[in-house]
Design an enzyme around this catalytic site. Structure first.
Site: not given
Ligand code: AMP
Length: 375
Positions: A7, A62, A151, A183, A212, A256, A303-306
């Site tokens: 990637n 990718r 995606h 994204g 964006r 975060r 964001i969705g995961e964490n």
């Molecule tokens: P990604 O592009 O999928 O790596 O997601 C990045 C985004 O996920 C950023 O805005 C991070 O601040 C957010 N993120 C990662 N870990 C956390 C967390 N523990 N709590 C809130 N946002 C998070």
């Protein structure tokens, strides 16, 4: 088979070697500042040396944009390279790098078959009314102006995982997948096929992202171009690099940091998060209408995961649609081995799942599938 997944993003090459039989990652890493301090072909030779003992059977790349040429992953030959090159104008930030990576990998690993896996291909099933822009169709035909969606590997992966988790065939499910990271995009899936997605001809349309803008009145751009004398380059930078969470907060694209700042009373951070959440909910409502309800909603991406608090803000007050979040489950921290978490309450008609996405595994599986179909 051991598949090397490459990637090549904005300035780094992320790689993983995946054993597709055990679905495990044997090696992974990141070569930084490619195209800046180190040329792509030198980076690829470095990779070759690192992976001497890995017996690479194939390479999956990718590739962000496949235009309307590819409905699935394609074994790379000169024709495929030509099409990826042609699609550079549709994704000028991404495709040229993907192409550099492919050319360098072909030189470094000349004996190894290589496959291009497109972010857009999964959305080739979008119905015509969903992918058509309401513009004069002559322009659309001349310039391939249509909604493509991105995606794709992530939405496809989490949809398959959701079906496994729910122990139901994917072909029976109505799913809404929310990939919320730097994204961000939403996807409505019917029977495992993408029927609507929020990104469009480029990855700019739809949800608010790190930098964006997502959806915007095109008239606002015309106004800015007239009032500020903005050039095409200025508008490009504005929409891709200075907008979204960063633009609204005036502080950061990172959720975060924004959550912390908002809790300390930073008004820009609070507004940015509120705009982000509002936009996701708008799409959620629209996709519930498109699918006539949903069996499950999936949240993925950083964001969705964490972020339990962002999940709660997105999923609250949706009882009209049979959606009920279990706040305690939503707050639970998954263990390193847990890639799926169910966060709906028992009475929720719609299952709510957070799923750790794994685009690399999906790329490896599609690479294998593409090679098996070669005569
Ligand atoms: P990604 O592009 O999928 O790596 O997601 C990045 C985004 O996920 C950023 O805005 C991070 O601040 C957010 N993120 C990662 N870990 C956390 C967390 N523990 N709590 C809130 N946002 C998070």
């Amino acid at each position: 088979m051991n598949i090397l997944v490459i990637n090549y993003g904005s300035s780094s090459i992320k790689y993983q070697v995946i054993d597709t039989r055990s679905e495990t990652t044997l090696k992974s890493g990141n070569i930084e500042r490619v195209g800046l301090d180190i040329a792509p072909d030198a980076a690829m030779r470095q990779l070759l040396a690192t992976l001497q003992d890995c017996a690479i059977g194939a390479i999956g790349h990718r590739v962000v944009h496949g235009g309307d040429h590819f409905r699935q992953a394609a074994p790379i030959d000169d024709t495929v390279i030509g099409v990826i090159r042609e699609c550079c104008k549709l994704a000028p930030l991404h495709n040229p790098r993907n192409l550099d990576g492919i050319l360098a990998a072909r030189a470094a690993f000349p004996e190894v078959p290589q496959v291009a896996v497109f972010d857009t291909a999964f959305h080739a099933t979008l119905p015509e009314h969903a992918h058509t822009y309401a513009l004069p169709q002559t322009h659309c035909r001349t310039h391939s102006l249509r909604r493509f969606g991105f995606h794709g590997t992530s939405h496809q992966y989490v949809a398959q995982k959701a079906a496994e988790t729910l122990r139901r065939p994917l072909s029976e499910l109505r799913l809404i997948s929310l990939h919320l990271g730097n994204g961000a995009s939403a996807c409505a899936l019917e029977g495992g096929r993408s029927v609507e997605t929020s990104m469009g001809m480029t990855p700019l349309e739809g949800l608010v992202m790190g930098t964006r803008s997502g959806d915007l009145d095109p008239g606002a751009l015309l106004y800015l171009m007239r009032q500020e004398n903005f050039s095409v380059e200025d508008v490009d930078t504005l929409l891709n690099k200075q907008s979204g969470l960063l633009g609204v907060s005036g502080l950061s694209p990172d959720v975060r940091e924004l959550e912390k700042a908002a809790s300390e009373g930073h008004p820009g951070a609070s507004l940015a998060l509120a705009v982000f959440v509002h936009r996701v909910r708008k799409y959620l409502g629209a996709y519930l209408a498109i699918l006539n309800g949903a069996d499950a909603i999936i949240l993925t991406g950083g964001i969705g995961e964490n972020s339990p608090s962002m999940r709660q803000r997105i999923l609250q007050d949706l009882s009209f649609a049979g959606i009920a979040l279990d706040t305690a489950k939503n707050e639970a921290r998954p263990t390193a081995l847990q890639s799926v978490l169910e966060i709906s309450s028992p009475q929720s008609r719609v299952k709510l799942l957070t799923i750790k996405t794994n685009e690399e595994l999906m790329i490896a599986q599609q690479t294998l599938a593409a090679l098996n179909t070669v005569p």
